[in-house]
Design an enzyme around this catalytic site. Structure first.
Site, PDB file in Angstrom:
ATOM      1  N   LYS A   5     -26.475 100.645   2.769  1.00  0.00           N
ATOM      2  CA  LYS A   5     -27.539  99.950   2.037  1.00  0.00           C
ATOM      3  C   LYS A   5     -26.987  99.412   0.725  1.00  0.00           C
ATOM      4  O   LYS A   5     -26.725 100.166  -0.221  1.00  0.00           O
ATOM      5  CB  LYS A   5     -28.722 100.874   1.721  1.00  0.00           C
ATOM      6  CG  LYS A   5     -29.891 100.057   1.141  1.00  0.00           C
ATOM      7  CD  LYS A   5     -30.914 100.880   0.404  1.00  0.00           C
ATOM      8  CE  LYS A   5     -30.690 100.970  -1.074  1.00  0.00           C
ATOM      9  NZ  LYS A   5     -30.710  99.700  -1.805  1.00  0.00           N
ATOM     10  N   CYS A  44     -19.162 101.822 -14.481  1.00  0.00           N
ATOM     11  CA  CYS A  44     -19.439 103.246 -14.686  1.00  0.00           C
ATOM     12  C   CYS A  44     -18.399 103.890 -15.598  1.00  0.00           C
ATOM     13  O   CYS A  44     -18.719 104.815 -16.331  1.00  0.00           O
ATOM     14  CB  CYS A  44     -19.517 103.963 -13.351  1.00  0.00           C
ATOM     15  SG  CYS A  44     -18.126 103.592 -12.299  1.00  0.00           S
ATOM     16  N   GLY A  90     -24.412 105.409  -8.070  1.00  0.00           N
ATOM     17  CA  GLY A  90     -25.524 104.844  -8.838  1.00  0.00           C
ATOM     18  C   GLY A  90     -25.830 105.714 -10.035  1.00  0.00           C
ATOM     19  O   GLY A  90     -24.946 106.394 -10.560  1.00  0.00           O
ATOM     20  N   SER A  91     -27.079 105.702 -10.444  1.00  0.00           N
ATOM     21  CA  SER A  91     -27.442 106.405 -11.675  1.00  0.00           C
ATOM     22  C   SER A  91     -27.598 107.903 -11.430  1.00  0.00           C
ATOM     23  O   SER A  91     -27.863 108.347 -10.306  1.00  0.00           O
ATOM     24  CB  SER A  91     -28.740 105.826 -12.224  1.00  0.00           C
ATOM     25  OG  SER A  91     -29.762 105.983 -11.270  1.00  0.00           O
ATOM     26  N   THR A  92     -27.468 108.666 -12.482  1.00  0.00           N
ATOM     27  CA  THR A  92     -27.599 110.117 -12.389  1.00  0.00           C
ATOM     28  C   THR A  92     -29.006 110.501 -11.956  1.00  0.00           C
ATOM     29  O   THR A  92     -29.187 111.422 -11.153  1.00  0.00           O
ATOM     30  CB  THR A  92     -27.217 110.752 -13.747  1.00  0.00           C
ATOM     31  OG1 THR A  92     -25.812 110.508 -13.958  1.00  0.00           O
ATOM     32  CG2 THR A  92     -27.459 112.244 -13.768  1.00  0.00           C
ATOM     33  N   GLU A 146     -26.210 106.365 -21.135  1.00  0.00           N
ATOM     34  CA  GLU A 146     -25.473 105.262 -20.533  1.00  0.00           C
ATOM     35  C   GLU A 146     -26.317 103.989 -20.669  1.00  0.00           C
ATOM     36  O   GLU A 146     -27.450 103.929 -20.202  1.00  0.00           O
ATOM     37  CB  GLU A 146     -25.218 105.547 -19.062  1.00  0.00           C
ATOM     38  CG  GLU A 146     -24.447 104.429 -18.414  1.00  0.00           C
ATOM     39  CD  GLU A 146     -24.116 104.742 -16.974  1.00  0.00           C
ATOM     40  OE1 GLU A 146     -25.046 105.045 -16.213  1.00  0.00           O
ATOM     41  OE2 GLU A 146     -22.935 104.662 -16.618  1.00  0.00           O
ATOM     42  N   GLU A 196     -21.341 109.614  -6.999  1.00  0.00           N
ATOM     43  CA  GLU A 196     -20.574 108.984  -8.080  1.00  0.00           C
ATOM     44  C   GLU A 196     -21.614 108.409  -9.022  1.00  0.00           C
ATOM     45  O   GLU A 196     -22.271 107.423  -8.696  1.00  0.00           O
ATOM     46  CB  GLU A 196     -19.713 107.837  -7.543  1.00  0.00           C
ATOM     47  CG  GLU A 196     -18.690 108.243  -6.507  1.00  0.00           C
ATOM     48  CD  GLU A 196     -17.438 108.835  -7.118  1.00  0.00           C
ATOM     49  OE1 GLU A 196     -17.383 108.999  -8.345  1.00  0.00           O
ATOM     50  OE2 GLU A 196     -16.521 109.136  -6.336  1.00  0.00           O
ATOM     51  N   GLY A 254     -29.315 109.921  -8.282  1.00  0.00           N
ATOM     52  CA  GLY A 254     -28.451 110.911  -7.627  1.00  0.00           C
ATOM     53  C   GLY A 254     -29.158 112.249  -7.493  1.00  0.00           C
ATOM     54  O   GLY A 254     -29.084 112.901  -6.440  1.00  0.00           O
TER      55      GLY A 254
HETATM   56  P1  NAP Z   1     -29.487 103.061  -9.269  1.00  0.00           P
HETATM   57  O1  NAP Z   1     -30.788 102.572  -9.721  1.00  0.00           O
HETATM   58  O2  NAP Z   1     -29.248 104.518  -9.213  1.00  0.00           O
HETATM   59  O3  NAP Z   1     -29.271 102.395  -7.830  1.00  0.00           O
HETATM   60  C1  NAP Z   1     -28.164 102.675  -7.030  1.00  0.00           C
HETATM   61  C2  NAP Z   1     -28.583 102.551  -5.583  1.00  0.00           C
HETATM   62  O4  NAP Z   1     -29.558 103.541  -5.265  1.00  0.00           O
HETATM   63  C3  NAP Z   1     -29.227 101.213  -5.258  1.00  0.00           C
HETATM   64  O5  NAP Z   1     -28.836 100.831  -3.967  1.00  0.00           O
HETATM   65  C4  NAP Z   1     -30.693 101.566  -5.322  1.00  0.00           C
HETATM   66  O6  NAP Z   1     -31.513 100.698  -4.618  1.00  0.00           O
HETATM   67  C5  NAP Z   1     -30.697 102.943  -4.726  1.00  0.00           C
HETATM   68  N1  NAP Z   1     -31.895 103.721  -5.027  1.00  0.00           N
HETATM   69  C6  NAP Z   1     -32.753 103.588  -6.079  1.00  0.00           C
HETATM   70  N2  NAP Z   1     -33.743 104.516  -5.998  1.00  0.00           N
HETATM   71  C7  NAP Z   1     -33.504 105.252  -4.892  1.00  0.00           C
HETATM   72  C8  NAP Z   1     -34.161 106.362  -4.265  1.00  0.00           C
HETATM   73  N3  NAP Z   1     -35.268 106.921  -4.776  1.00  0.00           N
HETATM   74  N4  NAP Z   1     -33.633 106.870  -3.135  1.00  0.00           N
HETATM   75  C9  NAP Z   1     -32.508 106.342  -2.603  1.00  0.00           C
HETATM   76  N5  NAP Z   1     -31.866 105.291  -3.133  1.00  0.00           N
HETATM   77  C10 NAP Z   1     -32.333 104.747  -4.265  1.00  0.00           C
HETATM   78  O7  NAP Z   1     -28.309 102.496 -10.125  1.00  0.00           O
HETATM   79  P2  NAP Z   1     -28.108 101.015 -10.601  1.00  0.00           P
HETATM   80  O8  NAP Z   1     -28.909 100.843 -11.832  1.00  0.00           O
HETATM   81  O9  NAP Z   1     -28.263 100.068  -9.482  1.00  0.00           O
HETATM   82  O10 NAP Z   1     -26.544 101.069 -10.924  1.00  0.00           O
HETATM   83  C11 NAP Z   1     -26.065 101.434 -12.133  1.00  0.00           C
HETATM   84  C12 NAP Z   1     -25.688 102.914 -12.171  1.00  0.00           C
HETATM   85  O11 NAP Z   1     -24.695 103.202 -11.217  1.00  0.00           O
HETATM   86  C13 NAP Z   1     -25.128 103.304 -13.486  1.00  0.00           C
HETATM   87  O12 NAP Z   1     -25.722 104.484 -13.937  1.00  0.00           O
HETATM   88  C14 NAP Z   1     -23.641 103.532 -13.215  1.00  0.00           C
HETATM   89  O13 NAP Z   1     -22.985 104.403 -14.033  1.00  0.00           O
HETATM   90  C15 NAP Z   1     -23.661 103.971 -11.819  1.00  0.00           C
HETATM   91  N6  NAP Z   1     -22.383 103.644 -11.189  1.00  0.00           N
HETATM   92  C16 NAP Z   1     -21.517 104.652 -10.970  1.00  0.00           C
HETATM   93  C17 NAP Z   1     -20.284 104.402 -10.398  1.00  0.00           C
HETATM   94  C18 NAP Z   1     -19.322 105.501 -10.132  1.00  0.00           C
HETATM   95  O14 NAP Z   1     -18.369 105.303  -9.412  1.00  0.00           O
HETATM   96  N7  NAP Z   1     -19.498 106.677 -10.659  1.00  0.00           N
HETATM   97  C19 NAP Z   1     -19.953 103.105 -10.026  1.00  0.00           C
HETATM   98  C20 NAP Z   1     -20.866 102.077 -10.278  1.00  0.00           C
HETATM   99  C21 NAP Z   1     -22.089 102.374 -10.859  1.00  0.00           C
HETATM  100  P3  NAP Z   1     -32.071  99.352  -5.290  1.00  0.00           P
HETATM  101  O15 NAP Z   1     -31.314  99.074  -6.524  1.00  0.00           O
HETATM  102  O16 NAP Z   1     -31.806  98.387  -4.223  1.00  0.00           O
HETATM  103  O17 NAP Z   1     -33.511  99.598  -5.544  1.00  0.00           O
END
Ligand code: NAP
Ligand code: MG
Length: 499
Positions: free
Chosen positions: A192, A302, A245-247, A402, A268, A250
């Site tokens: 996804k 990230c 994605g976000s903590t 963050e 991650e 996660g």
């Molecule tokens: P996010 O909101 O956590 O989204 C990440 C993914 O999770 C998206 O595909 C999102 O879907 C999905 N998602 C959202 N709510 C969900 C739920 N309740 N159940 C299952 N999946 C769900 O993060 P983001 O704002 O897109 O990305 C930025 C974050 O990612 C930052 O905090 C960054 O640090 C982190 N990140 C970490 C790394 C690493 O390697 N550690 C790398 C890149 C980014 P939709 O967005 O499609 O709604």
């Protein structure tokens, strides 16, 4: 196509957008979503709709899981080198379509096309080929037990159906980080992509079909976290969920895993990485390193080195150099002739980041560069100037949380003990950097800092062979290297009575 930037796009890019991929990729077929719904993905440089894509609901997730389950036994049982060969073939096809994929990535995500072309795409195939190479090298061991006449050995077996949920900052690369080891190890996959950047994952699906992957081995479901991602996290027949994605999300995924089937989870997550400049470092190199550590990908990385610690003796010199460099960075749309920093991903993200900047100013942090949005031809996009704050209060929100935008927070320190205590005083632990010519000091810091990756006299290098992942609330599990294979396999111990 209207509202596209003035750029000579590949015909295949334009055709892909015109066809507006409103379908899901399940069992090697493009199927209409059972939800009957679609959603728009936009170009963050001008907010224009690029394409309508399908929205997968829980029933669509069920269909993809059924396909992936049906495909699993044959895929897991295939001669491992043949699985690897298919992954190598996919890498070749990605290379052949790299221009189109780079253009789609820049349109959907906003990053400079030069970065997509010279950064993202070559990394994608480098990582995929590295993991493809593991397919036929996954070994068990023999175990010298205390019982007589027992021959004991282990096997590393795939888990089954794997779900991958990824963010929007490196859409194709994040997909490959999970697809590569998951498929090499014999799992089947449901991917996804983030709702903001679904295009390259859909294009990838078509390339996988062309490469000859059997039906059901790779399925791509587009849709938002709710309902699509949540339905995957809650699914009783997904054996493992790999998430970046976000903590906060996660944590929700772990909860859903606990309540459904105790599926394996690897996370991650976010970061607030400390980057340190000691007075004895190569100061111009350290300034350049610190600048790119935050502002590449507009801070939407990230590992971004968003907390910059500078030894007091060179603090003024570093601040001066950094603000001068940052002032010269060109902010523009990704297809512009000259651009260093593209837009943020969305209007929401722009509001969030601007909120941190406003609050930081009010809370007493001093703004040294940037802080404003961009007007003129860029007013419809989500642009923000690279921003530098100086601060002394570690409890500020902009220091602790963050931001995921082009915002650096710089502070002075006096000694190593103070530095380590302050560097470690966040909930995160993804990455860290240090600039010094003193090798002992560099290693002392590298060992004491709580982070999954530490760069000494450099910042941000990632390699398919080098394990990568978080400490503390930056998550767990290591992607890349052999460790990535371990994430997608489980150990079986076999006892043989030789009596
Ligand atoms: P996010 O909101 O956590 O989204 C990440 C993914 O999770 C998206 O595909 C999102 O879907 C999905 N998602 C959202 N709510 C969900 C739920 N309740 N159940 C299952 N999946 C769900 O993060 P983001 O704002 O897109 O990305 C930025 C974050 O990612 C930052 O905090 C960054 O640090 C982190 N990140 C970490 C790394 C690493 O390697 N550690 C790398 C890149 C980014 P939709 O967005 O499609 O709604
Ligand atoms: Mg988009």
């Amino acid at each position: 196509m209207t509202n596209l930037p003035d750029y000579s796009f590949q015909p295949a890019t334009l055709k892909f957008l015109e066809d507006s991929p409103k379908k899901l990729f399940i069992n090697n077929e493009w199927v209409a979503p059972q939800s009957g719904e679609t959603f728009a993905t936009r170009n963050p440089a001008n907010a224009a709709v690029l394409a309508e894509v399908a929205l997968a609901n829980a029933a669509d997730v069920d269909a993809a899981v059924a396909a992936a389950q049906a495909a699993f036994p044959a895929w897991a049982g295939m001669i491992a080198g043949e699985r690897g060969a298919l992954l190598f073939k996919l890498a070749d096809l990605i290379d052949q379509h790299a221009d189109v994929l780079a253009e789609l990535e820049t349109l959907d995500n906003g990053k400079p096309i030069r970065v997509a072309r010279r950064g993202d795409l070559p990394y994608v195939t480098k990582h995929l080929r590295y993991q493809a190479g593991w397919a036929d090298k996954i070994e068990g061991s023999t175990v010298p037990v205390t019982f007589p006449n027992q021959f004991v050995y282990t096997r590393r077996e795939p888990l089954g159906v794997v779900g991958a949920i990824i963010p929007w900052n490196f859409p194709l690369l994040m997909a490959i980080w999970k697809l590569g080891p998951a498929l090499a190890a014999g799992n089947t996959l449901i991917l996804k992509p983030a709702e903001q950047t679904p295009l390259t994952a859909l294009y990838l699906a078509e390339l996988a079909r062309e490469a000859g992957f059997p039906p059901g081995v790779l399925n791509v479901l587009t849709g938002p976290g709710l309902p699509t991602g949540a339905a995957m996290a809650e699914h009783a027949h997904i054996a493992k969920l790999a998430f970046t994605g976000s903590t906060s999300v996660g944590a929700r995924i772990m909860e859903a895993a606990a309540k459904s089937n105790l599926k394996r989870v690897s996370l991650e997550l976010g970061g607030k990485s400390p980057n340190v400049i000691f007075a004895d470092s190569d100061i111009p190199a350290a300034i350049r390193g610190a600048q790119w550590a935050v502002f590449s990908t507009a801070g939407q990385e990230c590992v971004a080195g968003t907390r910059l610690f500078v030894e007091r003796g060179v603090y003024d010199q570093v601040l001066e150099g950094l603000t001068a460099n940052v002032g010269k960075m060109v902010v523009d749309h990704g297809f512009a002739e000259k651009v260093h920093v593209g837009p943020l991903i969305s209007a929401e993200q722009l509001e969030r980041v601007a909120g941190y900047i406003d609050e930081g100013k009010k809370a007493g942090a001093e703004i040294l560069a940037g802080g404003e949005r961009l007007g003129d031809g860029l007013k419809d996009g989500y642009f923000l100037k690279p921003t530098v704050f100086s601060y002394s209060d570690d409890s500020l929100r902009l220091v602790q949380e963050e931001i995921f935008g082009p915002v650096a927070a710089v502070t002075a320190f006096d000694d190593e003990d103070e530095l380590i205590a302050r560097a470690n005083a966040t909930q995160y632990g993804l990455a860290a950097g240090v600039w010094t010519r003193d090798i002992g000091k560099a290693h002392r810091y590298a060992h004491a800092v709580q982070a999954g990756t530490v760069w000494i006299n450099g910042y941000g290098m990632i390699d398919p062979a080098a394990p990568f992942g978080g400490y503390k609330m930056s998550g767990f599990g290591r992607e890349m290297g052999k460790e990535a294979i371990d994430l997608y396999t489980q150990v079986k111990t076999v006892w043989v009575n030789t009596q």
